[in-house]
Design a protein around this motif. Sequence first.
Motif, PDB file in Angstrom:
ATOM      1  N   ALA A   1       3.817  64.954  70.400  1.00 44.82           N
ATOM      2  CA  ALA A   1       3.482  63.753  71.176  1.00 44.82           C
ATOM      3  C   ALA A   1       2.011  63.378  70.995  1.00 44.82           C
ATOM      4  CB  ALA A   1       3.785  63.988  72.654  1.00 44.82           C
ATOM      5  N   VAL A   2       1.141  64.400  71.005  1.00 44.99           N
ATOM      6  CA  VAL A   2      -0.292  64.160  70.813  1.00 44.99           C
ATOM      7  C   VAL A   2      -0.547  63.583  69.425  1.00 44.99           C
ATOM      8  CG1 VAL A   2      -2.544  65.288  70.546  1.00 44.99           C
ATOM      9  CG2 VAL A   2      -1.065  65.900  72.469  1.00 44.99           C
ATOM     10  N   LEU A   3       0.168  64.099  68.431  1.00 48.20           N
ATOM     11  CA  LEU A   3       0.003  63.619  67.054  1.00 48.20           C
ATOM     12  C   LEU A   3       0.361  62.135  66.965  1.00 48.20           C
ATOM     13  CD1 LEU A   3      -0.541  64.094  64.056  1.00 48.20           C
ATOM     14  CD2 LEU A   3       1.812  64.894  63.816  1.00 48.20           C
ATOM     15  N   GLU A   4       1.476  61.748  67.584  1.00 49.66           N
ATOM     16  CA  GLU A   4       1.884  60.342  67.546  1.00 49.66           C
ATOM     17  C   GLU A   4       0.863  59.446  68.243  1.00 49.66           C
ATOM     18  OE1 GLU A   4       4.393  59.053  65.783  1.00 49.66           O
ATOM     19  OE2 GLU A   4       4.474  61.113  65.035  1.00 49.66           O
ATOM     20  N   GLN A   5       0.352  59.924  69.379  1.00 51.87           N
ATOM     21  CA  GLN A   5      -0.650  59.146  70.113  1.00 51.87           C
ATOM     22  C   GLN A   5      -1.942  59.038  69.307  1.00 51.87           C
ATOM     23  OE1 GLN A   5      -0.112  57.429  72.993  1.00 51.87           O
ATOM     24  NE2 GLN A   5      -2.097  56.579  72.480  1.00 51.87           N
ATOM     25  N   THR A   6      -2.301  60.111  68.611  1.00 50.27           N
ATOM     26  CA  THR A   6      -3.511  60.123  67.781  1.00 50.27           C
ATOM     27  C   THR A   6      -3.379  59.132  66.633  1.00 50.27           C
ATOM     28  OG1 THR A   6      -3.846  62.455  68.316  1.00 50.27           O
ATOM     29  CG2 THR A   6      -5.076  61.600  66.458  1.00 50.27           C
ATOM     30  N   LYS A   7      -2.184  59.067  66.044  1.00 51.58           N
ATOM     31  CA  LYS A   7      -1.940  58.102  64.967  1.00 51.58           C
ATOM     32  C   LYS A   7      -2.120  56.664  65.464  1.00 51.58           C
ATOM     33  CE  LYS A   7       1.352  60.854  62.255  1.00 51.58           C
ATOM     34  NZ  LYS A   7       2.782  60.993  61.869  1.00 51.58           N
TER      35      LYS A   7
ATOM     36  N   VAL B   1      -5.538  51.602  65.940  1.00 54.41           N
ATOM     37  CA  VAL B   1      -6.305  50.701  66.799  1.00 54.41           C
ATOM     38  C   VAL B   1      -7.758  50.646  66.356  1.00 54.41           C
ATOM     39  CG1 VAL B   1      -7.216  50.350  69.131  1.00 54.41           C
ATOM     40  CG2 VAL B   1      -4.803  50.931  68.802  1.00 54.41           C
ATOM     41  N   LEU B   2      -8.346  51.818  66.073  1.00 51.13           N
ATOM     42  CA  LEU B   2      -9.747  51.874  65.658  1.00 51.13           C
ATOM     43  C   LEU B   2      -9.963  51.212  64.302  1.00 51.13           C
ATOM     44  CD1 LEU B   2     -10.762  55.478  66.794  1.00 51.13           C
ATOM     45  CD2 LEU B   2     -11.561  53.331  67.756  1.00 51.13           C
ATOM     46  N   LYS B   3      -9.017  51.388  63.398  1.00 49.91           N
ATOM     47  CA  LYS B   3      -9.144  50.776  62.064  1.00 49.91           C
ATOM     48  C   LYS B   3      -9.062  49.256  62.160  1.00 49.91           C
ATOM     49  CE  LYS B   3      -8.344  52.806  58.260  1.00 49.91           C
ATOM     50  NZ  LYS B   3      -7.795  53.358  57.019  1.00 49.91           N
ATOM     51  N   GLU B   4      -8.193  48.786  63.059  1.00 48.87           N
ATOM     52  CA  GLU B   4      -8.101  47.341  63.265  1.00 48.87           C
ATOM     53  C   GLU B   4      -9.407  46.794  63.834  1.00 48.87           C
ATOM     54  OE1 GLU B   4      -4.741  46.589  65.731  1.00 48.87           O
ATOM     55  OE2 GLU B   4      -3.278  47.224  64.207  1.00 48.87           O
ATOM     56  N   LYS B   5      -9.973  47.546  64.767  1.00 54.56           N
ATOM     57  CA  LYS B   5     -11.232  47.128  65.387  1.00 54.56           C
ATOM     58  C   LYS B   5     -12.364  47.124  64.368  1.00 54.56           C
ATOM     59  CE  LYS B   5     -13.966  47.875  69.553  1.00 54.56           C
ATOM     60  NZ  LYS B   5     -14.194  48.718  70.751  1.00 54.56           N
ATOM     61  N   LEU B   6     -12.300  48.082  63.440  1.00 50.73           N
ATOM     62  CA  LEU B   6     -13.329  48.185  62.407  1.00 50.73           C
ATOM     63  C   LEU B   6     -13.298  46.949  61.504  1.00 50.73           C
ATOM     64  CD1 LEU B   6     -15.548  50.010  61.200  1.00 50.73           C
ATOM     65  CD2 LEU B   6     -13.806  51.030  59.742  1.00 50.73           C
ATOM     66  N   GLY B   7     -12.129  46.375  61.343  1.00 58.81           N
ATOM     67  CA  GLY B   7     -11.985  45.192  60.489  1.00 58.81           C
ATOM     68  C   GLY B   7     -12.478  43.926  61.150  1.00 58.81           C
ATOM     69  N   GLN B   8     -12.771  44.001  62.428  1.00 60.95           N
ATOM     70  CA  GLN B   8     -13.276  42.836  63.151  1.00 60.95           C
ATOM     71  C   GLN B   8     -14.802  42.765  63.036  1.00 60.95           C
ATOM     72  OE1 GLN B   8     -11.788  43.457  67.108  1.00 60.95           O
ATOM     73  NE2 GLN B   8      -9.639  43.420  66.464  1.00 60.95           N
ATOM     74  N   SER B   9     -15.351  41.699  63.588  1.00 67.65           N
ATOM     75  CA  SER B   9     -16.811  41.547  63.556  1.00 67.65           C
ATOM     76  C   SER B   9     -17.446  42.460  64.595  1.00 67.65           C
ATOM     77  CB  SER B   9     -17.192  40.086  63.855  1.00 67.65           C
ATOM     78  OG  SER B   9     -16.698  39.242  62.851  1.00 67.65           O
ATOM     79  N   VAL B  10     -18.139  43.466  64.121  1.00 65.03           N
ATOM     80  CA  VAL B  10     -18.828  44.403  65.024  1.00 65.03           C
ATOM     81  C   VAL B  10     -20.246  44.622  64.516  1.00 65.03           C
ATOM     82  CG1 VAL B  10     -16.750  45.625  65.781  1.00 65.03           C
ATOM     83  CG2 VAL B  10     -17.934  46.376  63.717  1.00 65.03           C
ATOM     84  N   SER B  11     -21.090  45.083  65.408  1.00 65.97           N
ATOM     85  CA  SER B  11     -22.469  45.355  65.010  1.00 65.97           C
ATOM     86  C   SER B  11     -22.534  46.572  64.101  1.00 65.97           C
ATOM     87  CB  SER B  11     -23.328  45.585  66.257  1.00 65.97           C
ATOM     88  OG  SER B  11     -22.932  46.807  66.880  1.00 65.97           O
TER      89      SER B  11
ATOM     90  N   GLU C   1     -16.571  54.372  62.604  1.00 69.34           N
ATOM     91  CA  GLU C   1     -16.305  55.159  61.395  1.00 69.34           C
ATOM     92  C   GLU C   1     -16.317  56.650  61.697  1.00 69.34           C
ATOM     93  OE1 GLU C   1     -19.280  53.680  58.733  1.00 69.34           O
ATOM     94  OE2 GLU C   1     -17.941  52.161  57.855  1.00 69.34           O
ATOM     95  N   GLU C   2     -17.220  57.073  62.585  1.00 66.91           N
ATOM     96  CA  GLU C   2     -17.291  58.487  62.982  1.00 66.91           C
ATOM     97  C   GLU C   2     -16.046  58.880  63.768  1.00 66.91           C
ATOM     98  OE1 GLU C   2     -18.769  62.279  63.103  1.00 66.91           O
ATOM     99  OE2 GLU C   2     -19.558  60.570  61.980  1.00 66.91           O
ATOM    100  N   GLN C   3     -15.625  58.005  64.680  1.00 70.57           N
ATOM    101  CA  GLN C   3     -14.411  58.272  65.461  1.00 70.57           C
ATOM    102  C   GLN C   3     -13.184  58.350  64.554  1.00 70.57           C
ATOM    103  OE1 GLN C   3     -14.948  54.929  68.286  1.00 70.57           O
ATOM    104  NE2 GLN C   3     -14.748  56.437  69.914  1.00 70.57           N
ATOM    105  N   ILE C   4     -13.102  57.429  63.615  1.00 75.53           N
ATOM    106  CA  ILE C   4     -11.970  57.415  62.683  1.00 75.53           C
ATOM    107  C   ILE C   4     -11.951  58.691  61.847  1.00 75.53           C
ATOM    108  CG2 ILE C   4     -11.061  56.298  60.597  1.00 75.53           C
ATOM    109  CD1 ILE C   4     -11.975  53.614  61.877  1.00 75.53           C
ATOM    110  N   LYS C   5     -13.118  59.100  61.386  1.00 80.07           N
ATOM    111  CA  LYS C   5     -13.217  60.333  60.589  1.00 80.07           C
ATOM    112  C   LYS C   5     -12.735  61.538  61.400  1.00 80.07           C
ATOM    113  CE  LYS C   5     -16.547  63.354  58.274  1.00 80.07           C
ATOM    114  NZ  LYS C   5     -17.996  63.631  58.026  1.00 80.07           N
ATOM    115  N   ASN C   6     -13.169  61.631  62.657  1.00 81.14           N
ATOM    116  CA  ASN C   6     -12.760  62.758  63.513  1.00 81.14           C
ATOM    117  C   ASN C   6     -11.253  62.752  63.765  1.00 81.14           C
ATOM    118  OD1 ASN C   6     -15.394  63.635  63.749  1.00 81.14           O
ATOM    119  ND2 ASN C   6     -15.783  62.529  65.659  1.00 81.14           N
TER     120      ASN C   6
END
Length: 206
Positions: free
Chosen positions: A136-142, A147-157, A165-170
């Motif tokens: 269950a944790v694995l599915e939630q982590t995926k 969500v984070l990758k989608e956010k990374l594709g948006q306009s961010v500082s 990127e650090e969160q995604i890597k972890n």
Amino acid sequence: MKKIIIFSIVISLALLSCGKMKEAKEAMNAAKKVYDAAGDVAETAKNLEDIEIEKVKLDEEEVKKFYKAINKLNEKYPDIHFQLATMAAVEASMAGKDLKSIIKKETNIPFDEYSKLSAVTAYVEIVGIGYEMTTAVLEQTKKSHLVLKEKLGQSVSKEEKIQLEEQIKNIEESIANMKEEMKKEEFEIVKENFRIIKKVKEELES
């Protein structure tokens, strides 16, 4: 004393480890030795000395036979928890009874087989629950990863991008580690054993 400390130690450690098999095995091994000073407890512990619990493959018929016997024993002796032999031995002794005699009289399971199955099924149920939690944790982590990758594709500082990127890597490392852990032979054995136990319990309860 309804709940002996053996069972509490095993369950607590298993839940804290969230299905890590090494910790659960160590807890079960500790449980084998806690009450090795007297009577049936010593014999029960001796019967378990050479068993590699995480590698035992259960057979559906033997599991059904075991749980049928446990259900019958629990009805006749409600103050003794027969699921785990070490605990049952202590509780039987405290009640002035002899566990080995009860098993011989009330079931068609040899005492050493009862001891083995009690340890293996208890271990499998504990780790099986941990395995389901890990899945269950694995599915939630995926999902969090997407969500984070989608956010990374948006306009961010620039600063937010570095943090993302650090969160995604972890998260990617966590996913890789969980997947690797779940590929181990022991997990496959536990997964199948847990499936058998759940199936048998459902059949006996219906």
